[in-house]
Enzyme design. Sequence first.
Site, PDB file in Angstrom:
ATOM      1  N   GLU A  49       0.939  -1.163  -0.027  1.00 29.86           N
ATOM      2  CA  GLU A  49      -0.122  -0.067  -0.064  1.00 29.86           C
ATOM      3  C   GLU A  49       0.805   1.238   0.086  1.00 29.86           C
ATOM      4  O   GLU A  49       1.911   1.527   0.804  1.00 29.86           O
ATOM      5  CB  GLU A  49      -0.836   0.094   1.276  1.00 29.86           C
ATOM      6  CG  GLU A  49      -1.611   1.311   1.377  1.00 29.86           C
ATOM      7  CD  GLU A  49      -2.510   1.770   0.368  1.00 29.86           C
ATOM      8  OE1 GLU A  49      -3.301   1.147  -0.194  1.00 29.86           O
ATOM      9  OE2 GLU A  49      -2.262   3.089   0.142  1.00 29.86           O
TER      10      GLU A  49
ATOM     11  N   ARG B 204     -17.054   3.012   6.340  1.00 30.55           N
ATOM     12  CA  ARG B 204     -15.744   2.073   5.571  1.00 30.55           C
ATOM     13  C   ARG B 204     -14.482   2.099   6.371  1.00 30.55           C
ATOM     14  O   ARG B 204     -13.994   0.898   6.264  1.00 30.55           O
ATOM     15  CB  ARG B 204     -15.305   3.297   4.343  1.00 30.55           C
ATOM     16  CG  ARG B 204     -16.346   3.433   3.483  1.00 30.55           C
ATOM     17  CD  ARG B 204     -16.128   4.474   2.534  1.00 30.55           C
ATOM     18  NE  ARG B 204     -17.138   4.187   1.462  1.00 30.55           N
ATOM     19  CZ  ARG B 204     -16.871   3.898   0.128  1.00 30.55           C
ATOM     20  NH1 ARG B 204     -15.859   3.411   0.037  1.00 30.55           N
ATOM     21  NH2 ARG B 204     -17.936   3.739  -0.613  1.00 30.55           N
TER      22      ARG B 204
ATOM     23  N   TYR C 121     -28.462   6.683   5.158  1.00 29.65           N
ATOM     24  CA  TYR C 121     -28.328   5.464   6.014  1.00 29.65           C
ATOM     25  C   TYR C 121     -27.456   5.557   7.129  1.00 29.65           C
ATOM     26  O   TYR C 121     -26.446   6.310   7.284  1.00 29.65           O
ATOM     27  CB  TYR C 121     -28.389   4.297   5.254  1.00 29.65           C
ATOM     28  CG  TYR C 121     -26.902   4.158   4.473  1.00 29.65           C
ATOM     29  CD1 TYR C 121     -25.789   3.709   4.785  1.00 29.65           C
ATOM     30  CD2 TYR C 121     -26.752   4.346   3.055  1.00 29.65           C
ATOM     31  CE1 TYR C 121     -24.452   3.747   4.387  1.00 29.65           C
ATOM     32  CE2 TYR C 121     -25.611   4.465   2.473  1.00 29.65           C
ATOM     33  CZ  TYR C 121     -24.575   3.933   3.053  1.00 29.65           C
ATOM     34  OH  TYR C 121     -23.350   3.734   2.196  1.00 29.65           O
TER      35      TYR C 121
ATOM     36  N   ASP D 199     -11.906  -0.812  -8.424  1.00 32.22           N
ATOM     37  CA  ASP D 199     -11.942   0.160  -9.201  1.00 32.22           C
ATOM     38  C   ASP D 199     -10.840   0.253 -10.232  1.00 32.22           C
ATOM     39  O   ASP D 199     -10.946   0.973 -11.293  1.00 32.22           O
ATOM     40  CB  ASP D 199     -12.107   1.568  -8.199  1.00 32.22           C
ATOM     41  CG  ASP D 199     -13.320   1.539  -7.778  1.00 32.22           C
ATOM     42  OD1 ASP D 199     -14.180   0.978  -7.719  1.00 32.22           O
ATOM     43  OD2 ASP D 199     -13.466   2.635  -7.044  1.00 32.22           O
TER      44      ASP D 199
HETATM   45  P1  FAD Z   1      -9.853   1.894  -3.494  1.00 33.43           P
HETATM   46  O1  FAD Z   1     -10.387   1.995  -2.506  1.00 33.43           O
HETATM   47  O2  FAD Z   1      -9.511   3.298  -4.341  1.00 33.43           O
HETATM   48  O3  FAD Z   1      -8.275   1.432  -2.944  1.00 33.43           O
HETATM   49  C1  FAD Z   1      -6.955   1.638  -3.818  1.00 33.43           C
HETATM   50  C2  FAD Z   1      -5.923   1.516  -2.731  1.00 33.43           C
HETATM   51  O4  FAD Z   1      -4.723   1.348  -3.622  1.00 33.43           O
HETATM   52  C3  FAD Z   1      -5.732   2.884  -1.969  1.00 33.43           C
HETATM   53  O5  FAD Z   1      -5.511   2.583  -0.506  1.00 33.43           O
HETATM   54  C4  FAD Z   1      -4.482   3.384  -2.601  1.00 33.43           C
HETATM   55  O6  FAD Z   1      -3.561   4.386  -1.769  1.00 33.43           O
HETATM   56  C5  FAD Z   1      -3.511   2.360  -3.091  1.00 33.43           C
HETATM   57  N1  FAD Z   1      -2.863   2.676  -4.050  1.00 33.43           N
HETATM   58  C6  FAD Z   1      -3.036   3.261  -5.377  1.00 33.43           C
HETATM   59  N2  FAD Z   1      -1.885   3.222  -6.103  1.00 33.43           N
HETATM   60  C7  FAD Z   1      -1.079   2.383  -5.577  1.00 33.43           C
HETATM   61  C8  FAD Z   1       0.224   2.210  -6.052  1.00 33.43           C
HETATM   62  N3  FAD Z   1       0.683   2.454  -7.306  1.00 33.43           N
HETATM   63  N4  FAD Z   1       1.093   1.118  -5.165  1.00 33.43           N
HETATM   64  C9  FAD Z   1       0.418   0.742  -3.829  1.00 33.43           C
HETATM   65  N5  FAD Z   1      -0.904   1.316  -3.511  1.00 33.43           N
HETATM   66  C10 FAD Z   1      -1.521   2.163  -4.449  1.00 33.43           C
HETATM   67  N6  FAD Z   1     -19.496   0.389  -3.278  1.00 33.43           N
HETATM   68  C11 FAD Z   1     -20.207  -0.457  -2.681  1.00 33.43           C
HETATM   69  O7  FAD Z   1     -20.083  -1.708  -2.780  1.00 33.43           O
HETATM   70  N7  FAD Z   1     -21.386  -0.084  -1.913  1.00 33.43           N
HETATM   71  C12 FAD Z   1     -21.900   1.270  -1.837  1.00 33.43           C
HETATM   72  O8  FAD Z   1     -22.570   1.716  -0.813  1.00 33.43           O
HETATM   73  C13 FAD Z   1     -20.813   2.218  -2.373  1.00 33.43           C
HETATM   74  N8  FAD Z   1     -21.053   3.592  -2.178  1.00 33.43           N
HETATM   75  C14 FAD Z   1     -20.201   4.492  -2.732  1.00 33.43           C
HETATM   76  C15 FAD Z   1     -20.421   6.113  -2.873  1.00 33.43           C
HETATM   77  C16 FAD Z   1     -20.049   6.978  -3.405  1.00 33.43           C
HETATM   78  C17 FAD Z   1     -19.986   8.274  -3.391  1.00 33.43           C
HETATM   79  C18 FAD Z   1     -18.764   6.410  -4.135  1.00 33.43           C
HETATM   80  C19 FAD Z   1     -17.802   7.496  -4.681  1.00 33.43           C
HETATM   81  C20 FAD Z   1     -18.544   4.945  -4.028  1.00 33.43           C
HETATM   82  C21 FAD Z   1     -19.228   4.101  -3.715  1.00 33.43           C
HETATM   83  N9  FAD Z   1     -19.085   2.663  -3.559  1.00 33.43           N
HETATM   84  C22 FAD Z   1     -19.759   1.834  -3.114  1.00 33.43           C
HETATM   85  C23 FAD Z   1     -17.911   2.108  -4.526  1.00 33.43           C
HETATM   86  C24 FAD Z   1     -16.703   1.851  -3.694  1.00 33.43           C
HETATM   87  O9  FAD Z   1     -16.322   2.783  -2.839  1.00 33.43           O
HETATM   88  C25 FAD Z   1     -15.353   1.500  -4.448  1.00 33.43           C
HETATM   89  O10 FAD Z   1     -15.876   0.983  -5.603  1.00 33.43           O
HETATM   90  C26 FAD Z   1     -14.347   0.822  -3.678  1.00 33.43           C
HETATM   91  O11 FAD Z   1     -14.320   1.574  -2.745  1.00 33.43           O
HETATM   92  C27 FAD Z   1     -13.098   0.316  -4.549  1.00 33.43           C
HETATM   93  O12 FAD Z   1     -12.189  -0.167  -3.894  1.00 33.43           O
HETATM   94  P2  FAD Z   1     -10.831  -0.549  -4.395  1.00 33.43           P
HETATM   95  O13 FAD Z   1      -9.978  -1.449  -3.288  1.00 33.43           O
HETATM   96  O14 FAD Z   1     -10.933  -1.106  -5.775  1.00 33.43           O
HETATM   97  O15 FAD Z   1     -10.051   0.965  -4.498  1.00 33.43           O
END
Ligand code: FAD
Length: 400
Positions: A33, A107, A213, A291
């Site tokens: 991370e 979260r 919520y 994402d």
């Molecule tokens: P992230 O949470 O973005 O994590 C990526 C991580 O990678 C971060 O910690 C970052 O620091 C790290 N990183 C980045 N680049 C590097 C690198 N080069 N080397 C090492 N580390 C790195 N989803 C649901 O299922 N239910 C919901 O109710 C919901 N509500 C939402 C409401 C809003 C307003 C929004 C914007 C989104 C919502 N989502 C919801 C979607 C959800 O938040 C995201 O899809 C999810 O958090 C994505 O998780 P992730 O681990 O893929 O990415």
Amino acid sequence: MRGLTVGVAGGGIGGLSAALSLLAAGFDVHVYERAQALGEVGAGVQISPNASRILHRLGLAGELARTGVKPLALHQRRWDDGRTLLRTPLGEPLEARFGFPHYQAHRADVLAALAAAIPAGRIHLGRRLTGFTDHGDGVRLDFAEGGPAEVDVLVGADGIHSDVRELLFGPERPRFTGCVAYRGLIPAERLRGLGIEVTAQVFMGPGRHFVNYYVSGGRLMNFVAIVEQDSWTRESWTDHGEVADALKAFDGWHPQVHGMLNAVDETFVWALFDRPPLPRWSRGRVTLLGDACHAMLPFMAQGAAQAIEDGATLAASLAANPGDPAEALVGYERLRLPRATRMQALSSENKTRFHLHDGPEQEARDEAMAMGATDWSYDVVAWIYDHDAAGPLPDGETTG
Ligand code: FAD
């Protein structure tokens, strides 16, 4: 251990839940991370049964029950008078139908529960992945700080701005979706006079919608106020938001909406971006999840849930074919990509559906909702909630 070492770039909800699924399958897993501490934005997340099924298996049922909230219903309402458009029971009926609960959670609580379940020494902080070399029988990882690492498989779980994605498939700018989101958390005791039930509410209206919520065992109310906007001109993608702007945007809306906006101390405003679906997620021994490969509008509340599913399918695919990781990643992608792409499309469609202006189209939508024919009636969401991402596809179920 099954012999394979898996490096996960990114310690968000996607990366940590994938790490847990991979550890449970017997792999040697290391999370890298970039931040110096694990963290999440101060906001809520809904965890639907397709994701809670996986988190329960990974041993998180107790923590989710302790810190989360199980809502009674999803209550979709009209923007001005609050008339019910569709009320879908969540709570016990949903758990009975799909086998696992729907949670509303902070979260930070979810991330902390995931991190606490990962054995010491497997999460490496301050390690930003800057490059990798797939040399056929392994992958070398390079970081901004600290020495390189050798793994058998690299998983890019590094979010919407994914470096791994760019290294794999080249640069591509995320798209502004034409929506911004004001988000905030409010101490629940400030809202007592408003009579807000323990439901997930969605107030739908012209060009905007408002979701709220309870989270954190009911101590905090989470809200997301979505407003359509032509462009995003600020440098940052997230910024301090003015409560007054949010109040103005929701002028004339239901008193509960105003009551919540009036009770919040500060809001943050987020530009919502997504990306078009990718034709592929993997190349050789490197793949993506969450994402990083399927950023979507949050209008199905499925972004994190799909990332959690990705991790479970990835672990199952590698466990089924540990001798040929590149082939296992092709299998993972084949199972996951159509389902995530469908979710991305539905999330975008909900922007139109939620934001209809009063008129014939809105009347037709409301009529369909009253008949339980659209949105979150159980039959309609069964393909989402029944899905077991760690198991084989049930007969008759397709991912697309
Ligand atoms: P992230 O949470 O973005 O994590 C990526 C991580 O990678 C971060 O910690 C970052 O620091 C790290 N990183 C980045 N680049 C590097 C690198 N080069 N080397 C090492 N580390 C790195 N989803 C649901 O299922 N239910 C919901 O109710 C919901 N509500 C939402 C409401 C809003 C307003 C929004 C914007 C989104 C919502 N989502 C919801 C979607 C959800 O938040 C995201 O899809 C999810 O958090 C994505 O998780 P992730 O681990 O893929 O990415």
